[in-house]
Design an enzyme around this catalytic site. Structure first.
Site, PDB file in Angstrom:
ATOM      1  N   GLU A 194       0.803  -1.222   0.000  1.00  0.00           N
ATOM      2  CA  GLU A 194       0.000   0.000   0.000  1.00  0.00           C
ATOM      3  C   GLU A 194       0.838   1.274   0.000  1.00  0.00           C
ATOM      4  OE1 GLU A 194      -3.853  -1.925   2.336  1.00  0.00           O
ATOM      5  OE2 GLU A 194      -2.323  -0.848   3.487  1.00  0.00           O
TER       6      GLU A 194
ATOM      7  N   ASP B 160     -11.664  -6.534  -2.121  1.00  0.00           N
ATOM      8  CA  ASP B 160     -12.623  -7.632  -2.004  1.00  0.00           C
ATOM      9  C   ASP B 160     -13.978  -7.043  -1.643  1.00  0.00           C
ATOM     10  OD1 ASP B 160     -12.918  -8.012   1.230  1.00  0.00           O
ATOM     11  OD2 ASP B 160     -10.883  -7.428   0.676  1.00  0.00           O
TER      12      ASP B 160
END
Length: 231
Positions: A12, A198
């Site tokens: 990230e 997700d």
């Protein structure tokens, strides 16, 4: 003007770290801080580690030592709204804890005693982020509540329990409310920008592994455009 960007995992933060000029890194209590410049803006990039305790420790160190003017929390999240798909981006209007329950003492669900039930993102940062979105092609962006807890949401029963608690819930993850709570206590403006790796409750562990890199790219692209606009 000094801007801090916080991500939990290496995936990230790595893209932004590689774009910083004159980058210098130090590690304090397992928290990695990289200082540098991007497009003329001073940036402190923090790799916090996963979960609320890591996020709170590292954000406290960040705000106390580096004193940024603004904080952006970025990275991946699980989508909770029926309109969202993997790869979409969610901008926080507010952030809440979904695993705090002191309702027996008349607090709101998710409210830590003595603190707000919800931590409102900074309106200026939200506006700048929405402007930056217009420069991105092929990425759907939504705005709403992001909720935080120290668990990965792949249990359909737990997903429905959390969904029932919050009326405008768009995403869940594991750090943002801790970051927001510390920012509130330091009176530092923040916004959370999360790309969906997700959709909560739908084979989450499988899609997370498959789409984490895509989510990191999308969230970082937006953060970079925000940095260009913010000074």
């Amino acid at each position: 003007m000094r801007l801090a960007v916080i991500g939990a995992m290496e995936e990230e933060v790595t893209i932004l770290r590689n774009k910083l000029e004159n980058a210098k890194t130090e590690t304090i209590a397992h928290c990695e801080f990289t200082t540098g410049e991007y497009e003329g803006t001073e940036v402190i990039l923090l790799k916090s580690g996963i979960g609320k305790v890591n996020a709170a420790i590292s954000t406290t160190l960040l705000l106390d030592r580096y004193k940024p003017d603004y904080v952006i929390n970025t990275g991946s999240a699980g989508g909770f709204h029926h309109t969202l798909n993997v790869g979409d981006v969610v901008i926080s209007t507010d952030v809440r804890h979904h695993d705090v329950d002191v309702t027996a003492f008349d607090y709101e669900y998710g409210q830590v005693p003595g603190l707000p039930a919800a931590y409102a993102a900074d309106e200026k940062l939200i506006s700048i982020t929405e402007e930056a979105v217009s420069e991105l092609d092929g990425i759907q962006v939504a705005k709403g509540t992001i909720a935080t807890g120290d668990s990965f949401m792949n249990d359909p029963k737990r997903v429905e329990e959390v969904r029932a608690r919050f009326s405008d819930l768009y995403a869940v993850e594991m750090e943002a409310a801790a970051v927001a709570q510390v920012c509130h206590q330091f009176k530092t403006p923040f916004v959370v920008i999360r790309a969906l790796s997700d959709i909560a409750g739908k084979e989450s562990h499988v899609s997370f592994d498959q789409f984490l890199e895509q989510a990191a790219v999308h969230s970082t692209e937006l953060v970079l455009k925000v940095i260009k606009r913010i000074h």
